[in-house]
Design a protein around this motif. Structure first.
Motif, PDB file in Angstrom:
ATOM      1  N   LEU A  89       1.141  -1.006   0.172  1.00 25.82           N
ATOM      2  CA  LEU A  89      -0.217  -0.046  -0.029  1.00 25.82           C
ATOM      3  C   LEU A  89       0.771   1.366  -0.034  1.00 25.82           C
ATOM      4  N   GLU A  90       2.078   1.128   1.078  1.00 25.98           N
ATOM      5  CA  GLU A  90       2.361   2.229   0.442  1.00 25.98           C
ATOM      6  C   GLU A  90       3.640   2.437  -0.702  1.00 25.98           C
ATOM      7  N   GLU A  91       3.763   1.073  -1.653  1.00 20.84           N
ATOM      8  CA  GLU A  91       4.242   1.853  -2.444  1.00 20.84           C
ATOM      9  C   GLU A  91       3.233   2.082  -3.902  1.00 20.84           C
ATOM     10  N   VAL A  92       2.201   1.435  -3.804  1.00 17.93           N
ATOM     11  CA  VAL A  92       0.908   1.267  -5.068  1.00 17.93           C
ATOM     12  C   VAL A  92       0.274   2.758  -5.088  1.00 17.93           C
ATOM     13  N   TYR A  93       0.212   3.355  -2.900  1.00 13.21           N
ATOM     14  CA  TYR A  93      -0.960   4.413  -3.119  1.00 13.21           C
ATOM     15  C   TYR A  93       0.576   5.840  -2.758  1.00 13.21           C
ATOM     16  N   PRO A  94       1.309   5.892  -3.392  1.00 11.94           N
ATOM     17  CA  PRO A  94       1.865   7.028  -2.532  1.00 11.94           C
ATOM     18  C   PRO A  94       1.549   8.395  -2.307  1.00 11.94           C
ATOM     19  N   ASP A  95      -0.087   8.385  -2.736  1.00 11.45           N
ATOM     20  CA  ASP A  95      -0.448   9.566  -2.420  1.00 11.45           C
ATOM     21  C   ASP A  95      -1.197   9.719  -1.213  1.00 11.45           C
ATOM     22  N   THR A  96      -1.452   8.610  -0.540  1.00 10.34           N
ATOM     23  CA  THR A  96      -2.286   8.966   0.924  1.00 10.34           C
ATOM     24  C   THR A  96      -0.859   9.052   1.857  1.00 10.34           C
ATOM     25  N   PRO A  97      -1.930   8.883   2.845  1.00 12.50           N
ATOM     26  CA  PRO A  97      -1.254   9.221   4.415  1.00 12.50           C
ATOM     27  C   PRO A  97       0.128   8.268   4.423  1.00 12.50           C
ATOM     28  N   LYS A  98       1.480   8.616   4.883  1.00  7.85           N
ATOM     29  CA  LYS A  98       2.584   7.386   5.027  1.00  7.85           C
ATOM     30  C   LYS A  98       2.117   7.009   6.570  1.00  7.85           C
TER      31      LYS A  98
END
Length: 248
Positions: A89-98
């Motif tokens: 999720l961190e890699e594929v959805y980079p525009d979401t909160p980390k």
């Protein structure tokens, strides 16, 4: 109108408690999705269904487990295991909160192992296992048989005769976490990170099955109860089901 789900989350249900959020590993993924704001729906599976349905998704041999996600937005990619899922999720959805950055991944992995070994398996699981069995419904005997095979001992041996031993161990293992929360609003520092979600998920099992113990041993902890209460309140909005129309 609610947005269409982008992710399908496979979660674990107990026959006599449908919709109960309790499984620590699936909780990690659920809270990560909630925090990141990624629309998803839940497919609830009983223990036997995990064994029959998950291998069809993962195409893997070995012991089937949840959580598993299917990413409908990216070629129906299948990812298994909460740690692998959050990295995905961190890699594929980079525009979401980390939930972590490249410099903190190792620290979050260490804390995840700490919670698993020192809190979840060694203490919380022992406090709630009999309650889990009571809610297994028609799968009660199957549940007991498979858990005893996994544990390598009887349920009675695993739980022990003195629950106060587990209560004391929980208090001791919470102490270093309480010290962090006296200085920072979150375990991860100034903002929510994977460590907060891991810790939340470990406690979720206690909340689900022994809310009395959660209140007495965590929220009313004499050394850090106030800090735990304030942290729990800050995390509360991420402790939720997805909108009901997503659940199947």
């Amino acid at each position: 109108m609610a947005p269409s789900p982008q992710i399908v989350l496979y979660d674990l249900k107990l026959v006599d408690a449908p919709g109960l959020i309790w499984s620590p590993n699936t909780c990690k993924t659920r809270y990560a999705l909630n925090y990141k704001g990624i629309p998803y729906k839940t497919v609830w599976l009983t223990y036997p269904e995990v064994h029959s349905e998950i291998p069809k998704l993962t195409k893997k041999d070995g012991r089937p487990t949840v959580p598993v996600i299917v990413d409908l937005l990216h070629d129906s990619t299948v990812v298994q295991d909460s740690w692998e899922i959050v990295k995905y999720l961190e890699e594929v959805y980079p525009d979401t909160p980390k939930l972590f950055n490249t410099n903190s991944i190792g620290a979050h992995l260490f804390f995840q192992d700490y919670c698993t070994q020192k809190l979840l398996f060694a203490v919380v699981f022992r406090l709630v296992l009999s309650n889990m069995i009571d809610l297994a419904g028609e799968h009660k005997e199957w549940f007991i048989k498979t858990r005893e095979a996994f544990l390598g001992m009887s349920i009675k041996e695993f739980i022990g005769d003195d629950p106060t031993v587990h209560a004391k161990a929980l208090t001791q293992n919470l102490e270093p976490i309480g010290k962090i929360l006296k200085t920072y609003p979150y375990i991860s520092g100034q903002q929510i990170g994977w460590s907060d979600i891991v810790f939340t998920s470990s406690l979720r099992m206690l909340v689900a099955f022994r809310p009395d113990s959660f209140g007495a041993l965590v929220l009313d902890d004499k050394k850090a109860g106030k800090q735990f209460q304030e942290w729990w309140n800050r995390m509360d909005k991420y402790m939720q089901l997805e909108p009901p129309c997503y659940s199947v």
